[in-house]
Enzyme design. Structure first.
Site, PDB file in Angstrom:
ATOM      1  N   GLN A  22      -7.727  -0.209   3.021  1.00 12.39           N
ATOM      2  CA  GLN A  22      -8.685  -0.740   3.906  1.00 12.39           C
ATOM      3  C   GLN A  22      -9.962  -1.314   3.464  1.00 12.39           C
ATOM      4  OE1 GLN A  22      -8.465  -1.287   7.370  1.00 12.39           O
ATOM      5  NE2 GLN A  22      -6.462  -0.539   7.268  1.00 12.39           N
ATOM      6  N   CYS A  45       0.971   3.167  13.261  1.00 12.77           N
ATOM      7  CA  CYS A  45       2.254   3.964  13.072  1.00 12.77           C
ATOM      8  C   CYS A  45       2.181   5.001  14.099  1.00 12.77           C
ATOM      9  CB  CYS A  45       1.947   4.685  11.640  1.00 12.77           C
ATOM     10  SG  CYS A  45       1.078   3.690  10.330  1.00 12.77           S
ATOM     11  N   HIS A  62      -1.674  -7.709   2.323  1.00  9.42           N
ATOM     12  CA  HIS A  62      -1.716  -8.224   4.090  1.00  9.42           C
ATOM     13  C   HIS A  62      -3.028  -7.525   4.603  1.00  9.42           C
ATOM     14  CE1 HIS A  62      -0.170  -4.613   6.375  1.00  9.42           C
ATOM     15  NE2 HIS A  62       0.291  -4.313   5.251  1.00  9.42           N
ATOM     16  N   GLY A  96       1.026  -1.223  -0.003  1.00  9.51           N
ATOM     17  CA  GLY A  96       0.053   0.019   0.030  1.00  9.51           C
ATOM     18  C   GLY A  96       0.817   1.402   0.186  1.00  9.51           C
TER      19      GLY A  96
HETATM   20  C1  LIG Z   1      -2.058  -0.322   5.829  1.00 12.26           C
HETATM   21  C2  LIG Z   1      -2.382   1.035   4.979  1.00 12.26           C
HETATM   22  C3  LIG Z   1      -1.517   1.448   4.101  1.00 12.26           C
HETATM   23  C4  LIG Z   1      -0.035   1.033   3.939  1.00 12.26           C
HETATM   24  O1  LIG Z   1      -0.022  -0.284   3.338  1.00 12.26           O
HETATM   25  P1  LIG Z   1       1.176  -1.242   3.295  1.00 12.26           P
HETATM   26  O2  LIG Z   1       0.955  -2.605   2.666  1.00 12.26           O
HETATM   27  O3  LIG Z   1       0.931  -1.840   4.752  1.00 12.26           O
HETATM   28  O4  LIG Z   1       2.273  -0.502   3.077  1.00 12.26           O
HETATM   29  C5  LIG Z   1      -1.953   2.698   3.382  1.00 12.26           C
HETATM   30  N1  LIG Z   1      -3.107   3.010   3.485  1.00 12.26           N
HETATM   31  C6  LIG Z   1      -3.965   2.567   4.522  1.00 12.26           C
HETATM   32  C7  LIG Z   1      -5.348   2.923   4.486  1.00 12.26           C
HETATM   33  C8  LIG Z   1      -3.826   1.515   5.159  1.00 12.26           C
HETATM   34  O5  LIG Z   1      -4.594   1.044   5.917  1.00 12.26           O
END
Ligand SMILES: *Cc1c(COP(=O)(O)O)cnc(C)c1O
Length: 388
Positions: free
Chosen positions: A180, A327, A202, A72
């Site tokens: 999400q 985070c 994931h 993401g």
């Molecule tokens: C988890 C998340 C991300 C980051 O994704 P990763 O695959 O962990 O880098 C970005 N945006 C949202 C809304 C997320 O929940």
């Protein structure tokens, strides 16, 4: 020790067994580099392309509109930076919201240091972006709008169709962080006025470190990772073919089970919300109720105590939750999302996110409803702020 209870699915999920089974042969038997011309490479390339087709079909996209990334964060970076650098001659104004994930917000901060002008739209007390506000904010030099589909902390589902329609009418590109919502909410890019869309495996029972960016045909991006010619020269780096194959399987399963799963999970969600608000005095729900909320998200603020304290006590009982986004927990700054919906620093500090998954049971929810009010009462008894 009793069974552990995992209520942090918005942070990450396990890899479901059907997905793992699909991936395993690709670590050993099928290991070729899909860019190689020999049979080992061609074999893997075929599976990577099948995965691209599966993902495209799940999202209502064309296979060539799907770019594989490392997750993401990279998809969000590529969408924003890639679009900004490729289109800066048309203008340097970008619009986003104040409740985006840090993958968007920190990228926007970096772009602003490089001469781009960023506007952060406010949200209302439930976390909704107002389409009228977007309409007023678009200027002749606006090139891109980036708004998340569903918020990772408070579960608010944004009106992306309406927002995208406005962008389309004004000739502005529209990026959606759907990390999400992918697999959870219906997404049909044939009909949605969206030009760029990020997903990450994931968050829907696939492996970590792999994601995708939908890039609508005709949208120009500048690559941010340079190297080989993978992904039509847009994203260099040898394909994580095992991850890609896992992501396709995970998304396919999530989409096929979506309706049924959401029905179950939203019932558990509402049981948890109602129970917590009833059993804990001076508590409040953050984000909306009903079908404008992610079916798996619960976020409550509990007055006179710190979220971290609740987390530690829950953890001692084997219950995993989060005090904000993954985070920001660990730092003392209250969540930017909770501040944006108008909470004071003090109330924002006393917040807890419980995000449900497909294996959670009613018994687990009832366990949380039994122990959390006691934890709160104990912490409040020690708090100088609380005059119970
Ligand atoms: C988890 C998340 C991300 C980051 O994704 P990763 O695959 O962990 O880098 C970005 N945006 C949202 C809304 C997320 O929940």
């Amino acid at each position: 020790m009793t069974e552990k209870i995992y209520l942090d699915h918005a942070a990450t999920t396990y890899v479901r067994k059907e997905v793992l089974a699909e991936m395993l042969p690709f670590f050993t038997e099928h290991f070729g580099n899909p860019m190689s011309v020999h049979s080992f490479g061609r074999d893997v390339a075929k599976h990577v392309e099948n995965s691209r087709e599966t993902i495209a079909e799940c999202l209502g996209a064309k296979p060539k509109e799907i770019m594989f990334t490392s997750g993401g964060t990279e998809s969000d970076n590529l969408a924003l930076r890639g679009f900004a650098y490729a289109n800066s001659k048309k203008g340097k104004h970008i619009i986003t919201s104040s409740i985006e994930h840090h993958a968007i917000l920190h990228t926007c901060e970096a772009l602003s240091k490089e001469g781009f002008d960023i506007t952060y739209l406010p949200v209302d007390s439930e976390g909704f972006v107002d389409p009228k506000e977007l309409e007023k904010t678009i200027r002749p030099d606006t090139i891109l709008v980036s708004i998340m589909h569903a918020n990772n902390e408070i579960g608010t589902i944004e009106p992306i169709e309406e927002l995208g329609e406005i962008c389309r009418q004004r000739g502005v590109a529209f990026h959606v962080d759907a990390v999400q919502s992918a697999g959870v909410l219906p997404l049909n890019l044939k009909e949605l006025p969206v030009d760029l869309l990020s997903i990450s495996a994931h968050k829907f029972y696939g492996p970590k470190g792999v994601g995708a960016l939908f890039v609508r045909n005709g949208i120009r991006l500048k690559p941010i990772l340079l190297g080989g010619g993978q992904e039509r020269n847009l994203r260099a780096g040898t394909h994580n073919h095992v991850g890609i194959i896992g992501m396709a399987k995970a998304l396919e399963l999530a989409v096929s089970e979506q309706q049924e799963a959401n029905l179950c999970i939203s019932k558990l969600r509402d049981r948890l919300i109602d129970g917590l608000l009833e059993k804990i005095p001076e508590s409040r729900l953050n984000g909306p109720r009903g079908n404008k909320r992610l079916p798996n998200n619960v976020n409550v603020s509990i007055k006179y105590i710190e979220g971290e304290g609740m987390l530690l006590h829950l953890d001692m009982l084997g219950i995993a939750a989060s005090s904000g986004s993954a985070c920001t927990s660990g730092s003392l700054d209250p969540s930017h999302v909770l501040l944006a919906i108008g909470l004071t620093h003090e109330i924002a500090h006393g917040s807890l996110r419980l995000s449900l998954g497909k294996e959670n049971t009613e018994a687990e929810i009832d366990k949380v409803l039994e122990v959390l009010p006691k934890i709160v009462a104990n912490l409040r008894a020690m708090s100088p702020l609380y005059q119970g």
